[in-house]
Design a protein around this motif. Structure first.
Motif, PDB file in Angstrom:
ATOM      1  N   ASP A  32      13.045  -9.632 -22.872  1.00 47.79           N
ATOM      2  CA  ASP A  32      13.726  -8.946 -23.977  1.00 47.79           C
ATOM      3  C   ASP A  32      13.234  -9.417 -25.345  1.00 47.79           C
ATOM      4  OD1 ASP A  32      15.494  -7.321 -22.407  1.00 47.79           O
ATOM      5  OD2 ASP A  32      16.711  -9.095 -22.016  1.00 47.79           O
ATOM      6  N   LEU A  33      12.524 -10.537 -25.387  1.00 46.58           N
ATOM      7  CA  LEU A  33      12.019 -11.073 -26.648  1.00 46.58           C
ATOM      8  C   LEU A  33      10.578 -10.672 -26.927  1.00 46.58           C
ATOM      9  CD1 LEU A  33      13.499 -14.650 -26.286  1.00 46.58           C
ATOM     10  CD2 LEU A  33      14.109 -13.026 -28.084  1.00 46.58           C
ATOM     11  N   MET A  34       9.922 -10.081 -25.952  1.00 38.93           N
ATOM     12  CA  MET A  34       8.484  -9.840 -26.088  1.00 38.93           C
ATOM     13  C   MET A  34       8.166  -8.812 -27.179  1.00 38.93           C
ATOM     14  SD  MET A  34       7.511 -10.115 -22.026  1.00 38.93           S
ATOM     15  CE  MET A  34       5.723 -10.173 -22.154  1.00 38.93           C
ATOM     16  N   GLY A  35       8.958  -7.771 -27.262  1.00 35.61           N
ATOM     17  CA  GLY A  35       8.721  -6.773 -28.304  1.00 35.61           C
ATOM     18  C   GLY A  35       8.919  -7.339 -29.693  1.00 35.61           C
ATOM     19  N   ALA A  36       9.928  -8.203 -29.835  1.00 42.57           N
ATOM     20  CA  ALA A  36      10.229  -8.784 -31.148  1.00 42.57           C
ATOM     21  C   ALA A  36       9.074  -9.640 -31.643  1.00 42.57           C
ATOM     22  CB  ALA A  36      11.512  -9.610 -31.072  1.00 42.57           C
ATOM     23  N   VAL A  37       8.518 -10.478 -30.763  1.00 39.16           N
ATOM     24  CA  VAL A  37       7.442 -11.368 -31.218  1.00 39.16           C
ATOM     25  C   VAL A  37       6.167 -10.589 -31.512  1.00 39.16           C
ATOM     26  CG1 VAL A  37       6.454 -12.035 -28.964  1.00 39.16           C
ATOM     27  CG2 VAL A  37       6.463 -13.666 -30.881  1.00 39.16           C
ATOM     28  N   VAL A  38       5.908  -9.526 -30.753  1.00 34.27           N
ATOM     29  CA  VAL A  38       4.722  -8.704 -31.041  1.00 34.27           C
ATOM     30  C   VAL A  38       4.897  -8.000 -32.385  1.00 34.27           C
ATOM     31  CG1 VAL A  38       3.424  -6.656 -30.311  1.00 34.27           C
ATOM     32  CG2 VAL A  38       4.023  -8.417 -28.644  1.00 34.27           C
ATOM     33  N   PHE A  39       6.066  -7.440 -32.622  1.00 37.89           N
ATOM     34  CA  PHE A  39       6.327  -6.764 -33.896  1.00 37.89           C
ATOM     35  C   PHE A  39       6.104  -7.704 -35.081  1.00 37.89           C
ATOM     36  CE2 PHE A  39       9.706  -5.950 -37.152  1.00 37.89           C
ATOM     37  CZ  PHE A  39       9.048  -4.910 -37.802  1.00 37.89           C
ATOM     38  N   LEU A  40       6.703  -8.889 -35.035  1.00 34.73           N
ATOM     39  CA  LEU A  40       6.606  -9.804 -36.167  1.00 34.73           C
ATOM     40  C   LEU A  40       5.230 -10.452 -36.295  1.00 34.73           C
ATOM     41  CD1 LEU A  40      10.105 -11.533 -36.070  1.00 34.73           C
ATOM     42  CD2 LEU A  40       9.313  -9.711 -37.605  1.00 34.73           C
ATOM     43  N   SER A  41       4.395 -10.312 -35.267  1.00 34.61           N
ATOM     44  CA  SER A  41       3.037 -10.865 -35.307  1.00 34.61           C
ATOM     45  C   SER A  41       1.994  -9.812 -35.654  1.00 34.61           C
ATOM     46  CB  SER A  41       2.683 -11.485 -33.945  1.00 34.61           C
ATOM     47  OG  SER A  41       3.572 -12.524 -33.606  1.00 34.61           O
ATOM     48  N   SER A  42       2.397  -8.564 -35.738  1.00 30.80           N
ATOM     49  CA  SER A  42       1.452  -7.459 -35.867  1.00 30.80           C
ATOM     50  C   SER A  42       1.466  -6.841 -37.261  1.00 30.80           C
ATOM     51  CB  SER A  42       1.789  -6.377 -34.840  1.00 30.80           C
ATOM     52  OG  SER A  42       2.973  -5.689 -35.238  1.00 30.80           O
TER      53      SER A  42
END
Length: 259
Positions: free
Chosen positions: A229-239
């Protein structure tokens, strides 16, 4: 960028180099794998030895994985790890400050400096020192993403562990301060505040029927979070999709804070 220029490619991390402290277990493993699936090579400095699981998962995506066993609180370690990442991956574009500990005490009278100091050092001081080291590289190249890991307890009290609440509240404050400092250099600094997640660290809580029910009853989603559930959040904030998001703490808690 015009609205017509929007593309899902904004979420791609193809060719990026990421460092994830503590990224070979628990939530850190999910962060490492998410970044790799989005196209980044991953460097993981961690005190815990690597059993090979995270390497296998990352390399199955076709991305590179490098590991360094290190105490993140050791003086000089953050800059050494940034340098080592640069040598191993050819540079650094993303830092995820995921390393953290939580020491508990059933009696507040027994919670002293022996528990307080290690948690402040790992959760807050190391977060600052890794960000400071990465910022030197990011400022030179005019770009970079720093994602700090906060917690629900950045906003709540911390029964059994006042140092955890204090350190994670500090992460939120530090995130805002560094976003202000580094924004003019094209660098975004944000944080993720996870709620209650099913990891090895929460096994005993989930096994306690009373404690488990108390938590689930407080979560509108009606379940514990899964690291995925955290994977989308970290990709968004890293992209590049988050290039105009700065100083924000993204809470991922199934709605816990609304009740």
């Amino acid at each position: 960028m015009e609205i017509t220029d929007f593309s899902t490619a904004l979420f791609s991390l193809e060719g990026k180099r990421a460092m994830v402290t503590g990224g070979n277990g628990g939530l850190g493993r999910a962060f490492s794998l998410a970044l790799a699936k989005a196209g980044a090579d991953v460097f993981v400095p961690s005190l815990a030895d690597d059993d090979g699981t995270t390497r296998r998962l990352v390399e199955e995506t076709g991305r590179r994985y490098e590991f360094a066993q290190v105490d993140v609180t050791e003086r000089g370690a953050p800059q050494r790890m940034v340098d080592q990442c640069g040598q191993a991956l050819g540079g650094l574009d993303i830092l995820v400050n995921s390393a953290g500990i939580n020491l508990l005490s059933d009696d507040v009278r027994e919670f002293g400096r022996d528990k307080w100091e290690p948690m402040i050092q790992v959760n807050l001081t190391a977060t600052f020192e890794f960000a400071e080291a990465a910022a030197r590289t990011f400022m030179e190249q005019g770009s970079g993403k720093i994602v700090n890991i906060a917690s629900l307890f950045s906003f709540l009290g911390g029964r059994q562990s006042p140092a955890y609440a204090a350190s994670k509240a500090g992460v939120v404050g530090f995130t805002k301060a560094y976003a202000d400092e580094l924004g003019p250099f094209g660098i975004q600094v944000n944080a993720i505040a996870p709620g209650y997640f099913a990891t090895p660290l929460t096994t005993s809580t989930r096994a306690d029927e009373v404690a488990n029910a108390r938590i689930i009853d407080h979560v509108p989603a009606g379940r514990w979070g899964d690291p995925a559930d955290l994977m989308g959040a970290v990709v968004f904030l890293s992209s590049p999709a988050s290039n105009y998001v700065n100083g924000h703490t993204l809470v991922v808690d199934g709605g816990y804070l609304v009740r």
